[in-house]
Design a protein around this motif. Structure first.
Motif: not given
Length: 108
Positions: A71, A87-88
Protein backbone atom coordinates in the motif's frame (compact mmCIF):
# COMPACT_ATOMS: atom_id res chain seq x y z
CA UNK A 1 25.23 -9.68 5.53
CA UNK A 2 24.62 -7.22 2.69
CA UNK A 3 24.77 -3.53 3.47
CA UNK A 4 21.72 -1.33 3.73
CA UNK A 5 22.32 -0.05 0.21
CA UNK A 6 21.76 -3.53 -1.21
CA UNK A 7 18.64 -4.42 0.77
CA UNK A 8 16.51 -5.39 -2.26
CA UNK A 9 19.20 -6.43 -4.76
CA UNK A 10 18.53 -9.91 -6.11
CA UNK A 11 14.94 -10.14 -4.92
CA UNK A 12 12.30 -11.20 -7.37
CA UNK A 13 9.25 -10.06 -5.43
CA UNK A 14 8.13 -7.25 -3.20
CA UNK A 15 7.65 -7.70 0.52
CA UNK A 16 4.06 -7.44 1.74
CA UNK A 17 4.87 -4.23 3.63
CA UNK A 18 7.33 -1.43 3.04
CA UNK A 19 8.23 1.33 5.44
CA UNK A 20 8.09 4.94 4.31
CA UNK A 21 11.88 4.96 4.57
CA UNK A 22 12.19 1.98 2.21
CA UNK A 23 9.84 3.57 -0.31
CA UNK A 24 11.69 6.89 -0.30
CA UNK A 25 15.16 5.32 -0.26
CA UNK A 26 14.84 2.37 -2.66
CA UNK A 27 11.71 2.98 -4.73
CA UNK A 28 11.88 6.73 -5.37
CA UNK A 29 10.87 8.30 -8.66
CA UNK A 30 12.97 11.22 -9.82
CA UNK A 31 11.50 14.23 -11.59
CA UNK A 32 12.97 12.95 -14.86
CA UNK A 33 11.30 9.55 -14.26
CA UNK A 34 7.95 11.27 -13.78
CA UNK A 35 8.46 13.34 -16.94
CA UNK A 36 9.39 10.22 -18.95
CA UNK A 37 6.36 8.31 -17.64
CA UNK A 38 4.03 11.23 -18.43
CA UNK A 39 5.44 11.53 -21.94
CA UNK A 40 5.40 7.83 -22.81
CA UNK A 41 2.25 6.37 -21.17
CA UNK A 42 -1.43 7.17 -20.88
CA UNK A 43 -2.52 8.09 -17.34
CA UNK A 44 -4.14 4.69 -16.75
CA UNK A 45 -0.87 2.91 -17.64
CA UNK A 46 1.64 5.05 -15.75
CA UNK A 47 1.39 3.39 -12.33
CA UNK A 48 2.27 -0.05 -13.67
CA UNK A 49 5.25 1.25 -15.61
CA UNK A 50 6.45 3.23 -12.58
CA UNK A 51 6.26 0.15 -10.34
CA UNK A 52 8.24 -1.87 -12.86
CA UNK A 53 10.86 0.88 -13.09
CA UNK A 54 11.40 1.35 -9.36
CA UNK A 55 11.47 -2.39 -8.68
CA UNK A 56 14.01 -2.97 -11.46
CA UNK A 57 16.16 -0.17 -10.10
CA UNK A 58 15.98 -1.46 -6.50
CA UNK A 59 16.45 -5.17 -7.16
CA UNK A 60 18.03 -5.61 -10.58
CA UNK A 61 15.11 -7.87 -11.57
CA UNK A 62 11.85 -7.34 -13.33
CA UNK A 63 8.84 -7.74 -11.10
CA UNK A 64 7.44 -11.22 -11.44
CA UNK A 65 4.52 -12.67 -9.59
CA UNK A 66 3.11 -10.60 -6.78
CA UNK A 67 -0.04 -11.38 -4.89
CA UNK A 68 -0.53 -7.79 -3.72
CA UNK A 69 1.48 -4.61 -4.03
CA UNK A 70 2.43 -2.80 -0.82
CA UNK A 71 0.00 0.00 0.00
CA UNK A 72 2.81 2.41 0.82
CA UNK A 73 4.33 1.92 -2.64
CA UNK A 74 0.98 2.40 -4.39
CA UNK A 75 0.33 5.57 -2.42
CA UNK A 76 3.78 6.96 -3.19
CA UNK A 77 3.51 6.19 -6.92
CA UNK A 78 0.08 7.79 -7.10
CA UNK A 79 1.27 10.86 -5.23
CA UNK A 80 4.36 11.35 -7.44
CA UNK A 81 2.39 10.84 -10.67
CA UNK A 82 -0.65 12.83 -9.55
CA UNK A 83 -2.90 9.80 -9.98
CA UNK A 84 -5.54 8.15 -7.89
CA UNK A 85 -4.24 4.67 -7.20
CA UNK A 86 -6.08 1.81 -5.56
CA UNK A 87 -5.22 0.99 -1.96
CA UNK A 88 -5.18 -2.72 -2.80
CA UNK A 89 -3.78 -3.92 -6.11
CA UNK A 90 -1.85 -6.73 -7.68
CA UNK A 91 -0.04 -7.03 -10.97
CA UNK A 92 -3.05 -8.90 -12.30
CA UNK A 93 -5.30 -5.88 -11.67
CA UNK A 94 -2.78 -3.51 -13.24
CA UNK A 95 -2.18 -5.72 -16.27
CA UNK A 96 -5.27 -7.13 -17.84
CA UNK A 97 -3.32 -7.52 -21.10
CA UNK A 98 0.03 -9.29 -21.31
CA UNK A 99 1.17 -6.87 -24.04
CA UNK A 100 0.91 -3.94 -21.61
CA UNK A 101 3.08 -5.78 -19.08
CA UNK A 102 5.59 -6.60 -21.82
CA UNK A 103 5.69 -2.97 -23.01
CA UNK A 104 6.33 -1.77 -19.45
CA UNK A 105 9.10 -4.31 -18.90
CA UNK A 106 10.83 -3.36 -22.14
CA UNK A 107 10.55 0.34 -21.32
CA UNK A 108 11.87 -0.06 -17.76
Amino acid sequence: MPGLGFRYVGRDRLPTRLSDFDVERYFALTDSDVAALNERFRPDRRAGAAIQLVFLRASGHSLGQVSTLPRQLLHYIGQRLGLTTPTIASLRTLYRRYKTLYDHLIWA
